[in-house]
Write a protein that holds these residues in place. Structure first.
Motif, short mmCIF file in Angstrom:
data_model
loop_
_atom_site.label_atom_id
_atom_site.label_comp_id
_atom_site.label_asym_id
_atom_site.label_seq_id
_atom_site.Cartn_x
_atom_site.Cartn_y
_atom_site.Cartn_z
N GLY A 61 0.78 -1.23 0.00
CA GLY A 61 0.00 0.00 0.00
C GLY A 61 0.81 1.27 0.00
N GLY A 62 1.89 1.30 0.72
CA GLY A 62 2.69 2.50 0.77
C GLY A 62 3.87 2.35 1.71
N LYS A 63 4.65 3.39 1.81
CA LYS A 63 5.87 3.33 2.61
C LYS A 63 5.54 3.10 4.09
N ASP A 64 4.55 3.81 4.58
CA ASP A 64 4.17 3.66 5.99
C ASP A 64 3.75 2.23 6.31
N GLN A 65 2.90 1.69 5.49
CA GLN A 65 2.42 0.33 5.75
C GLN A 65 3.54 -0.69 5.56
N LEU A 66 4.46 -0.37 4.65
CA LEU A 66 5.61 -1.27 4.48
C LEU A 66 6.45 -1.29 5.76
N PHE A 67 6.67 -0.11 6.31
CA PHE A 67 7.46 -0.05 7.55
C PHE A 67 6.74 -0.80 8.68
N THR A 68 5.45 -0.63 8.74
CA THR A 68 4.66 -1.35 9.74
C THR A 68 4.82 -2.86 9.56
N ALA A 69 4.75 -3.31 8.31
CA ALA A 69 4.91 -4.74 8.04
C ALA A 69 6.30 -5.22 8.44
N VAL A 70 7.29 -4.38 8.20
CA VAL A 70 8.66 -4.72 8.59
C VAL A 70 8.74 -4.88 10.11
N LEU A 71 8.14 -3.94 10.83
CA LEU A 71 8.13 -4.01 12.29
C LEU A 71 7.39 -5.26 12.77
N TYR A 75 9.22 -7.99 15.10
CA TYR A 75 8.75 -8.35 16.44
C TYR A 75 8.33 -9.81 16.48
N GLY A 76 7.80 -10.30 15.38
CA GLY A 76 7.44 -11.70 15.31
C GLY A 76 8.64 -12.61 15.53
N VAL A 77 9.75 -12.24 14.94
CA VAL A 77 10.98 -13.02 15.10
C VAL A 77 11.40 -13.04 16.56
N ILE A 78 11.33 -11.90 17.20
CA ILE A 78 11.69 -11.81 18.62
C ILE A 78 10.77 -12.70 19.46
N ARG A 79 9.50 -12.58 19.17
CA ARG A 79 8.53 -13.37 19.93
C ARG A 79 8.81 -14.86 19.78
N GLU A 132 -2.79 -3.69 14.22
CA GLU A 132 -3.57 -4.56 15.11
C GLU A 132 -2.70 -5.69 15.63
N ARG A 133 -1.91 -6.25 14.73
CA ARG A 133 -1.07 -7.38 15.12
C ARG A 133 -0.12 -7.02 16.26
N LEU A 134 0.49 -5.83 16.15
CA LEU A 134 1.48 -5.45 17.15
C LEU A 134 0.84 -5.01 18.47
N ALA A 135 -0.38 -4.49 18.37
CA ALA A 135 -1.04 -4.01 19.58
C ALA A 135 -1.23 -5.15 20.59
N LYS A 136 -1.46 -6.35 20.06
CA LYS A 136 -1.74 -7.48 20.97
C LYS A 136 -0.69 -8.58 20.86
N ILE A 137 0.55 -8.17 20.61
CA ILE A 137 1.58 -9.18 20.40
C ILE A 137 2.06 -9.78 21.71
#
Lengths: 221, 221
Positions: A61-71, A75-79, A132-137
């Motif tokens: 969708g865009g740069k912002d959403q790409l960065f969100t997806a990267v985050l 965080y998923g890897v850390i978890r 949403e994913r990160l809010a409840k990770i």
DNA sequence: ACGCTAATGTACGAACTAGTACGTTACCTA
DNA sequence: TAGGTAACGTACTAGTTCGTACATTAGCGT
């Protein structure tokens, strides 16, 4: 890290949505970590991918959403790593020390993640808030700490009046600072905090610190 | 912070090089801290100044040098504060605890500085490297720690085998993390590390931690 | 076999952004 | 008081950067 390393044509497919997305995320992670959010270039990410910029917008969708997806993925890897923590068979003192050491090692092994977190903080954690994913990770590590702490406090071994979140902050602080501020600290004080020759020293220092804090004799206070 | 707050015409002068430069630095500090190096806009800095963009280039040369100047002044403020440290009349334990508390307070009171340091680390400390002033700025706090540590270790009060640079890193880690990672930590763990209601708690926690580490009974190890 | 859709590539534009050429004026000094 | 210079303003440009309109094709389902 779900890395993508060029098997040219795994099953004969040229078009592969999952693969393309993973590849974009890999490159984007590097680029954002390298230059920060605003310093990162969408064109540069696209150029280092086998696909084109068009696909970044198509999938993310865009740069912002790409960065969100990267985050989200970072965080998923850390978890995931936290879920593999296996220290609860140890006594509380050894368990906390081991947990601290693993945290130190993990931070050192994932400098890109540390940089992404620094960058996200510069931007007020707005991408985490938008996810949403990160809010409840949550954090499996926090649960582990909670249990060890309860056990140690119950037995009287741990005298410190501290909860899991604050202890997690204490441990993370040192591990994070060491990697995140490596450059300014090195430039100003002439000491490389991530020098492999000093790794053992800092592992011991962190462990000693946390254990000393938790088990300090507080009757004399 | 050598702030400039609009006395309209202090001594009848309209043109005042020092004032203009200080004003640019004030605004630039805010803008860089707000948005990061690449996110900061030279036009925005100019717009929030009573002068024009032309002056930024006239006095500082460019965006990079402006950021370097901002860093130089920010570190200068820290160094000044450190020079006012007055803890050496206390016994080593009290002195270190007080130093840690002052560091915590100071970091909390200068979030912009913390952000600038984070940003400079994202960019590999290249501006510090390019600055003669910053290369040899040193740290008065480090000297204070060195002396207290020597005194405490000599008397046998401090049992930890640690030097001033590492102890400084230990104290700074916690203070820095608390401010720098406030947003992501808050978003992920639901706890505001800089909530005023928790300030005393964290001051005590940091002091307890450092003192416990320094004075831990190491005969049982 | 064939059509439909997800996946992909090309080319372009509108807005922004760091930096500058050129012109002007306040104010110190001789 | 005159003149020179430091300080300042305006207007502009060249290059960049995110984002998209439009065209194309691979390959799955039937």
């Amino acid at each position: 890290m779900t890395s993508v390393d060029e098997p040219a044509r795994p099953n004969g497919r040229i078009r592969d949505a999952a693969r393309t997305q993973a590849e974009i995320l890999d490159v984007a992670t590097q680029e954002f970590a390298r230059a920060g959010y605003d310093g990162a270039r969408v064109d540069e990410i696209a150029a280092r991918t086998r696909t084109t910029k068009r696909m970044i917008y198509y999938y993310f969708g865009g740069k912002d959403q790409l960065f969100t997806a990267v985050l989200e993925r970072a965080y998923g890897v850390i978890r995931e790593a936290e879920q593999k923590l296996d220290v609860e068979h140890l006594d509380p003192v050894a368990a906390i020390r081991r947990l601290a050491e693993l945290t130190l090692d993990h931070h050192e092994q994932h400098p890109d993640f540390i940089r992404l977190v620094s960058i996200e903080n510069i931007h007020g954690a707005e991408h985490i808030a938008a996810s949403e994913r990160l809010a409840k990770i949550g954090s499996p590590a926090l649960e582990v700490i909670r249990r060890i702490l309860a056990s140690g406090q119950e037995s009287g071994l741990f005298t410190a009046d501290v909860d899991a979140v604050d202890l997690h902050a204490m441990i993370s602080s040192f591990c994070f600072f060491r990697v995140a501020n490596r450059h300014t600290f090195g430039a100003l004080f002439g000491r490389d905090l991530v020098d492999p020759a000093r790794r053992e020293h800092y592992r011991a220092m962190l462990g000693d610190m946390v254990i000393a804090y938790l088990t300090a004799d507080r009757t004399t206070d």
